[in-house]
Design a protein around this motif. Structure first.
Motif, mmCIF file in Angstrom:
data_model
loop_
_atom_site.group_PDB
_atom_site.id
_atom_site.type_symbol
_atom_site.label_atom_id
_atom_site.label_comp_id
_atom_site.label_asym_id
_atom_site.label_seq_id
_atom_site.Cartn_x
_atom_site.Cartn_y
_atom_site.Cartn_z
ATOM 1 N N LEU A 197 10.869 2.041 -1.828
ATOM 2 C CA LEU A 197 10.978 3.471 -1.532
ATOM 3 C C LEU A 197 11.969 4.171 -2.449
ATOM 4 O O LEU A 197 11.736 5.291 -2.895
ATOM 5 C CB LEU A 197 11.376 3.670 -0.068
ATOM 6 C CG LEU A 197 11.536 5.111 0.410
ATOM 7 C CD1 LEU A 197 10.202 5.854 0.310
ATOM 8 C CD2 LEU A 197 12.037 5.138 1.832
ATOM 9 N N HIS A 198 13.070 3.531 -2.735
ATOM 10 C CA HIS A 198 14.130 4.167 -3.527
ATOM 11 C C HIS A 198 14.106 3.725 -4.986
ATOM 12 O O HIS A 198 15.088 3.909 -5.701
ATOM 13 C CB HIS A 198 15.485 3.916 -2.871
ATOM 14 C CG HIS A 198 15.571 4.541 -1.518
ATOM 15 N ND1 HIS A 198 15.744 5.889 -1.331
ATOM 16 C CD2 HIS A 198 15.445 4.008 -0.284
ATOM 17 C CE1 HIS A 198 15.747 6.163 -0.035
ATOM 18 N NE2 HIS A 198 15.564 5.032 0.624
ATOM 19 N N ASP A 199 12.992 3.117 -5.389
ATOM 20 C CA ASP A 199 12.751 2.743 -6.784
ATOM 21 C C ASP A 199 13.937 1.996 -7.403
ATOM 22 O O ASP A 199 14.432 2.358 -8.462
ATOM 23 C CB ASP A 199 12.399 3.983 -7.608
ATOM 24 C CG ASP A 199 11.827 3.616 -8.967
ATOM 25 O OD1 ASP A 199 11.268 2.506 -9.096
ATOM 26 O OD2 ASP A 199 11.941 4.435 -9.895
ATOM 27 N N LEU A 200 14.372 0.940 -6.723
ATOM 28 C CA LEU A 200 15.487 0.150 -7.251
ATOM 29 C C LEU A 200 15.056 -0.712 -8.431
ATOM 30 O O LEU A 200 15.896 -1.300 -9.104
ATOM 31 C CB LEU A 200 16.099 -0.695 -6.135
ATOM 32 C CG LEU A 200 16.709 0.098 -4.977
ATOM 33 C CD1 LEU A 200 17.315 -0.839 -3.941
ATOM 34 C CD2 LEU A 200 17.728 1.109 -5.457
ATOM 35 N N LEU A 201 13.766 -0.755 -8.707
ATOM 36 C CA LEU A 201 13.267 -1.469 -9.878
ATOM 37 C C LEU A 201 13.844 -0.872 -11.161
ATOM 38 O O LEU A 201 14.057 -1.578 -12.136
ATOM 39 C CB LEU A 201 11.735 -1.440 -9.909
ATOM 40 C CG LEU A 201 11.050 -2.147 -11.070
ATOM 41 C CD1 LEU A 201 11.404 -3.638 -11.052
ATOM 42 C CD2 LEU A 201 9.549 -1.972 -10.989
ATOM 43 N N LYS A 241 0.826 -1.209 0.000
ATOM 44 C CA LYS A 241 0.000 0.000 0.000
ATOM 45 C C LYS A 241 0.865 1.267 0.000
ATOM 46 O O LYS A 241 0.368 2.359 0.246
ATOM 47 C CB LYS A 241 -0.930 0.002 1.212
ATOM 48 C CG LYS A 241 -1.951 -1.117 1.185
ATOM 49 C CD LYS A 241 -2.889 -0.962 2.354
ATOM 50 C CE LYS A 241 -4.289 -1.297 1.998
ATOM 51 N NZ LYS A 241 -5.061 -0.355 1.269
ATOM 52 N N ALA A 242 2.163 1.093 -0.240
ATOM 53 C CA ALA A 242 3.118 2.209 -0.272
ATOM 54 C C ALA A 242 3.133 2.998 1.037
ATOM 55 O O ALA A 242 3.343 4.206 1.051
ATOM 56 C CB ALA A 242 2.838 3.131 -1.461
ATOM 57 N N GLU A 243 2.937 2.306 2.142
ATOM 58 C CA GLU A 243 2.985 2.927 3.476
ATOM 59 C C GLU A 243 4.401 2.767 4.043
ATOM 60 O O GLU A 243 4.643 1.995 4.968
ATOM 61 C CB GLU A 243 1.951 2.271 4.399
ATOM 62 C CG GLU A 243 0.525 2.488 3.974
ATOM 63 C CD GLU A 243 0.029 3.884 4.317
ATOM 64 O OE1 GLU A 243 0.735 4.645 5.006
ATOM 65 O OE2 GLU A 243 -1.091 4.217 3.878
ATOM 66 N N TYR A 244 5.347 3.502 3.453
ATOM 67 C CA TYR A 244 6.762 3.310 3.758
ATOM 68 C C TYR A 244 7.129 3.703 5.187
ATOM 69 O O TYR A 244 7.895 3.008 5.837
ATOM 70 C CB TYR A 244 7.621 4.079 2.758
ATOM 71 C CG TYR A 244 7.292 3.736 1.328
ATOM 72 C CD1 TYR A 244 7.250 2.406 0.905
ATOM 73 C CD2 TYR A 244 6.991 4.721 0.402
ATOM 74 C CE1 TYR A 244 6.934 2.082 -0.399
ATOM 75 C CE2 TYR A 244 6.683 4.411 -0.903
ATOM 76 C CZ TYR A 244 6.653 3.085 -1.296
ATOM 77 O OH TYR A 244 6.338 2.766 -2.584
ATOM 78 N N ARG A 245 6.583 4.775 5.661
ATOM 79 C CA ARG A 245 6.898 5.202 7.037
ATOM 80 C C ARG A 245 6.355 4.200 8.055
ATOM 81 O O ARG A 245 7.019 3.889 9.040
ATOM 82 C CB ARG A 245 6.343 6.592 7.301
ATOM 83 C CG ARG A 245 7.086 7.651 6.517
ATOM 84 C CD ARG A 245 6.533 9.028 6.744
ATOM 85 N NE ARG A 245 7.217 9.942 5.847
ATOM 86 C CZ ARG A 245 6.668 11.024 5.329
ATOM 87 N NH1 ARG A 245 5.428 11.356 5.650
ATOM 88 N NH2 ARG A 245 7.350 11.797 4.520
ATOM 89 N N SER A 279 12.127 8.685 3.386
ATOM 90 C CA SER A 279 10.704 8.962 3.151
ATOM 91 C C SER A 279 10.396 10.450 3.373
ATOM 92 O O SER A 279 9.345 10.927 2.955
ATOM 93 C CB SER A 279 9.827 8.093 4.058
ATOM 94 O OG SER A 279 9.874 8.549 5.397
ATOM 95 N N TYR A 280 11.311 11.162 4.007
ATOM 96 C CA TYR A 280 11.152 12.592 4.225
ATOM 97 C C TYR A 280 12.011 13.426 3.266
ATOM 98 O O TYR A 280 11.630 14.513 2.863
ATOM 99 C CB TYR A 280 11.505 12.968 5.669
ATOM 100 C CG TYR A 280 10.504 12.474 6.673
ATOM 101 C CD1 TYR A 280 9.303 13.141 6.876
ATOM 102 C CD2 TYR A 280 10.755 11.318 7.416
ATOM 103 C CE1 TYR A 280 8.381 12.688 7.806
ATOM 104 C CE2 TYR A 280 9.834 10.856 8.343
ATOM 105 C CZ TYR A 280 8.653 11.541 8.528
ATOM 106 O OH TYR A 280 7.731 11.086 9.439
#
Length: 173
Positions: A87-91, A30-34, A144-145
């Motif tokens: 979070l850091h789009d390593l894809l 759900k992209a709830e990284y924090r 994330s900030y």
């Protein structure tokens, strides 16, 4: 009243650790990284006390040690690596990004297995997976900030992976 079994208490901490790791992974969908990072931090708190409680109650066991390692692999191996990946789009790095996400928990699994079969002499060999995973989760929380460059993320993951499997002696605190 019956006999109170105190063996559930350390396992409660271990299973809390594992549950937090699983929740962290689920939050990534759900992209709830924090929140994912937060649950990794809570897992670290639970992990801090499972062994202490078991030793205090004089009920440490081989199965407890194995359960702890399995929980640690999810909470501090898989969850932080997947968090960094998302979070850091390593894809964007294709197979290289996947390799980073796979390498981190693989090195953590090796580190845990080596710890489980090596007599403890008061020092760790290699960076404990808890510290590596917690470091990566805190880095991701910061990320994330504030936007952090993916190459820095990759360098951190590679460094932590290497340190987990290294033979460097680290005194237990």
């Amino acid at each position: 009243m019956g006999v109170f079994k105190k063996s559930w208490l350390p396992n409660f901490f271990t299973f809390s650790n594992l549950a937090c790791g699983v929740v962290a992974v689920m939050l990534l969908f759900k992209a709830e990284y924090r929140w994912a990072a937060f649950f990794i931090l809570v897992a670290a708190l639970a992990d801090r006390y499972d062994g202490k409680v078991a030793r205090y109650l004089k009920i440490d066991s081989a199965i407890g040690k194995e359960l702890d390692s399995l929980a640690d692999l999810i909470s501090f191996g898989l969850a932080p690596a997947a968090l960094a990946f998302q979070l850091h789009d390593l894809l964007q790095w294709g197979m290289g990004g996947y390799a980073l996400v796979i390498l981190f928990p693989l090195c953590g699994a090796y580190r845990l297995a080596r710890f489980n079969v090596t007599p403890f002499d008061g020092a760790f060999y290699g960076l404990p997976i808890t510290f590596a995973g917690l470091s990566l989760a805190l880095y991701c929380l910061l990320g994330s900030y504030y936007p952090l460059p993916p190459p820095l993320t990759a360098l951190l993951m590679l460094t932590l992976s290497y340190l987990m499997v290294s033979r460097h002696r680290i005194q237990k605190m």
